[in-house]
Design a protein around this motif. Sequence first.
Motif, PDB file in Angstrom:
ATOM      1  N   PHE A 109      16.608 -21.240 -12.757  1.00 31.61           N
ATOM      2  CA  PHE A 109      15.770 -19.692 -13.015  1.00 31.61           C
ATOM      3  C   PHE A 109      15.633 -19.357 -11.180  1.00 31.61           C
ATOM      4  O   PHE A 109      14.941 -18.498 -11.273  1.00 31.61           O
ATOM      5  N   TRP A 110      14.375 -20.926 -11.045  1.00 38.58           N
ATOM      6  CA  TRP A 110      14.634 -20.576  -9.876  1.00 38.58           C
ATOM      7  C   TRP A 110      15.008 -20.099  -8.449  1.00 38.58           C
ATOM      8  O   TRP A 110      14.763 -18.762  -7.234  1.00 38.58           O
ATOM      9  N   MET A 111      16.310 -20.000  -8.248  1.00 40.88           N
ATOM     10  CA  MET A 111      16.927 -19.148  -7.581  1.00 40.88           C
ATOM     11  C   MET A 111      17.438 -17.939  -6.929  1.00 40.88           C
ATOM     12  O   MET A 111      17.258 -17.613  -6.309  1.00 40.88           O
ATOM     13  N   LYS A 112      17.598 -17.718  -9.170  1.00 37.71           N
ATOM     14  CA  LYS A 112      17.720 -16.467  -8.871  1.00 37.71           C
ATOM     15  C   LYS A 112      16.291 -15.149  -8.425  1.00 37.71           C
ATOM     16  O   LYS A 112      15.973 -14.750  -8.112  1.00 37.71           O
ATOM     17  N   ARG A 113      14.672 -16.099  -9.162  1.00 36.93           N
ATOM     18  CA  ARG A 113      13.215 -15.731  -8.303  1.00 36.93           C
ATOM     19  C   ARG A 113      13.012 -15.806  -6.812  1.00 36.93           C
ATOM     20  O   ARG A 113      12.711 -14.403  -6.261  1.00 36.93           O
ATOM     21  N   ALA A 114      13.969 -16.651  -6.015  1.00 34.92           N
ATOM     22  CA  ALA A 114      14.412 -16.737  -5.062  1.00 34.92           C
ATOM     23  C   ALA A 114      14.582 -16.013  -3.919  1.00 34.92           C
ATOM     24  O   ALA A 114      15.280 -15.718  -3.197  1.00 34.92           O
ATOM     25  N   GLY A 115      15.647 -14.755  -4.653  1.00 34.08           N
ATOM     26  CA  GLY A 115      17.104 -13.884  -4.578  1.00 34.08           C
ATOM     27  C   GLY A 115      18.213 -14.929  -4.338  1.00 34.08           C
ATOM     28  O   GLY A 115      18.991 -14.134  -4.408  1.00 34.08           O
ATOM     29  N   CYS A 116      18.606 -15.330  -4.758  1.00 31.43           N
ATOM     30  CA  CYS A 116      20.013 -15.951  -4.518  1.00 31.43           C
ATOM     31  C   CYS A 116      20.844 -14.853  -5.347  1.00 31.43           C
ATOM     32  O   CYS A 116      20.996 -15.019  -6.889  1.00 31.43           O
ATOM     33  N   GLU A 117      21.956 -13.871  -5.140  1.00 28.13           N
ATOM     34  CA  GLU A 117      22.476 -13.041  -5.516  1.00 28.13           C
ATOM     35  C   GLU A 117      24.194 -13.580  -6.153  1.00 28.13           C
ATOM     36  O   GLU A 117      24.651 -13.569  -6.824  1.00 28.13           O
ATOM     37  N   MET A 118      24.365 -14.707  -5.729  1.00 29.29           N
ATOM     38  CA  MET A 118      25.834 -15.587  -5.730  1.00 29.29           C
ATOM     39  C   MET A 118      26.111 -17.075  -5.380  1.00 29.29           C
ATOM     40  O   MET A 118      25.322 -17.571  -4.822  1.00 29.29           O
ATOM     41  N   ILE A 119      26.484 -17.333  -5.882  1.00 23.77           N
ATOM     42  CA  ILE A 119      26.758 -18.529  -6.411  1.00 23.77           C
ATOM     43  C   ILE A 119      28.305 -19.155  -6.511  1.00 23.77           C
ATOM     44  O   ILE A 119      29.290 -18.392  -6.667  1.00 23.77           O
ATOM     45  N   ALA A 120      29.774 -19.787  -5.560  1.00 25.79           N
ATOM     46  CA  ALA A 120      30.119 -20.393  -5.767  1.00 25.79           C
ATOM     47  C   ALA A 120      30.358 -21.245  -6.162  1.00 25.79           C
ATOM     48  O   ALA A 120      29.720 -22.481  -5.402  1.00 25.79           O
ATOM     49  N   TYR A 121      31.504 -21.416  -7.229  1.00 24.15           N
ATOM     50  CA  TYR A 121      32.010 -23.018  -7.718  1.00 24.15           C
ATOM     51  C   TYR A 121      33.484 -23.180  -7.216  1.00 24.15           C
ATOM     52  O   TYR A 121      34.204 -21.879  -6.844  1.00 24.15           O
ATOM     53  N   GLY A 122      34.128 -24.531  -6.814  1.00 20.71           N
ATOM     54  CA  GLY A 122      34.969 -24.840  -6.783  1.00 20.71           C
ATOM     55  C   GLY A 122      35.872 -24.798  -7.783  1.00 20.71           C
ATOM     56  O   GLY A 122      35.726 -26.213  -8.351  1.00 20.71           O
ATOM     57  N   ILE A 123      36.433 -24.085  -8.723  1.00 20.35           N
ATOM     58  CA  ILE A 123      37.074 -24.320  -9.642  1.00 20.35           C
ATOM     59  C   ILE A 123      38.350 -24.923 -10.106  1.00 20.35           C
ATOM     60  O   ILE A 123      38.889 -25.445 -10.679  1.00 20.35           O
ATOM     61  N   GLU A 124      39.155 -24.286  -9.109  1.00 15.39           N
ATOM     62  CA  GLU A 124      40.922 -24.776  -9.210  1.00 15.39           C
ATOM     63  C   GLU A 124      42.151 -24.519  -9.804  1.00 15.39           C
ATOM     64  O   GLU A 124      43.059 -23.954  -9.063  1.00 15.39           O
ATOM     65  N   SER A 125      41.757 -24.955 -11.034  1.00 15.00           N
ATOM     66  CA  SER A 125      42.417 -24.964 -12.045  1.00 15.00           C
ATOM     67  C   SER A 125      42.288 -25.004 -13.272  1.00 15.00           C
ATOM     68  O   SER A 125      41.753 -24.993 -13.790  1.00 15.00           O
ATOM     69  N   ALA A 126      42.206 -24.137 -14.113  1.00 14.62           N
ATOM     70  CA  ALA A 126      42.511 -24.497 -15.854  1.00 14.62           C
ATOM     71  C   ALA A 126      43.297 -26.402 -16.157  1.00 14.62           C
ATOM     72  O   ALA A 126      43.363 -25.660 -17.929  1.00 14.62           O
TER      73      ALA A 126
END
Length: 456
Positions: free
Chosen positions: A280-297
């Motif tokens: 919530f706070w990240m969005k309010r402060a302007g965070c547009e994108m988070i990158a996650y290392g998902i790697e595999s199914a």
Amino acid sequence: MSIEVLLINPPIPEKHPGLLVPPLGIAYLGSALREQGIETRIIDAPALNLDVCAVAEQVKQLKPQIVGITTTTPLANSAFALAKEIRPLTRWLILGGAHASAVGQKIFEQCPVIDFGFQGEAEEQFPALVKMLISGESNPACPGLILRDFSQEPVLISELNKIPFPAWELLPMSQYRHPLSPGRKVATIMSSRGCPYQCIFCDQSVCGTRFRARSPENVVEEIEQLYRNWDVRTIIFYDDLFTLKPERVIEICKLIVSRGLKIKWKCEGRVNLVNSEMLFWMKRAGCEMIAYGIESAHQKSLDWLNKGVTLDQVQDAVKLTRKAGIKVLGYFIFGIPIETYEEELDTIDFAIRLKLDYVQFASLSPFPGSRLYEIAIKQGWYREGKALGPEEYGESRPLLITDYWTEEKLSQILKQAHRRFYLRPGYIIRSGLRIRGLINLVKSGLRLIRWLLKSG
Ligand code: SF4
């Protein structure tokens, strides 16, 4: 004209890269040197679109006593070619950065023309080395220094707040750009260093496994200077792991909001370290994108990679992030030795099912300094080649080639993954609904098609 120190970010093979960000390591080093009264310049060759000859021409004019070249492993060959070219033009030639930190003394086998290598965080020790050299010390010694026959362990910096902000004034700040923020000035920030996790493909030779953080006030002060003095409107957090301490992230966000800094930003997250309040706070402060290392199914692969996360955590984190209104970039890996081609097709399906905004598909790379590198060497899987994906196409990259995962098979799965994810009608329509998304889609689509055609 003659200067004391020249720091160089070496040329890249691609002429017009979509992503071009300030070289943070030498920008920090530049300010640390200047703080000690050492006259310093920086040449950021990619930002200035310079090749090896053009950089050498500038070195000739600046006549530096000491040249420090920084390099990552993908750009190591470019750095070596540059070192060879400028060898006659300077008294001392030093190679540092992630690659030198990862390979240690081997740097002299790879690039025999240098005088020293330098490993680890350099802001405290490199200025001391420079002073020794300038004062005529013939046998310099300091933590992090790599000599042909001996090297000294680097020391991690504990008090990050004491490091001066990067020397933005030494960089061509108007040249930097990010494909997801067209037309906006871009800068990079490191609010913390180090990561306690131990994914086997990660090279932690520079910042280590001990997490150290700057205070939220110190971080936001730097953002404010970038915002007010350099008109920067997009910030990329280059922390190893920005979201390790959610309460600290929230404090940073609250300060960005209270100081009225209208920025957009992106960071790396970890799927086991997100919660709704932080998002919530990240969005309010302007965070547009988070990158996650998902790697595999496949959970067995996450375990083999020592990720320390579960597939349920992946799904929950992606859902929560999208619900908070933040876009998700997922990183995926292909060519995992314990997976079959069919299992990797599941990974493509998984990426589609997760409804990610962007993905980066790459082949598993055994970078020097990582645990995977040791495994690859032991098993005879290590090869040096060219990056197989579109983002870094043409750059050198260590490849993990097994009897099963040949280079052809890897190229094939990567192409299939990109085609199936990005060229889906549903994805194209969804991105096209936003005008900026459409422009980016056309640009990255053209780049993707060029890559698909080029790589056969
Ligand atoms: S990949 Fe990320 S989470 Fe894993 S060890 Fe490296 S920095 Fe830490």
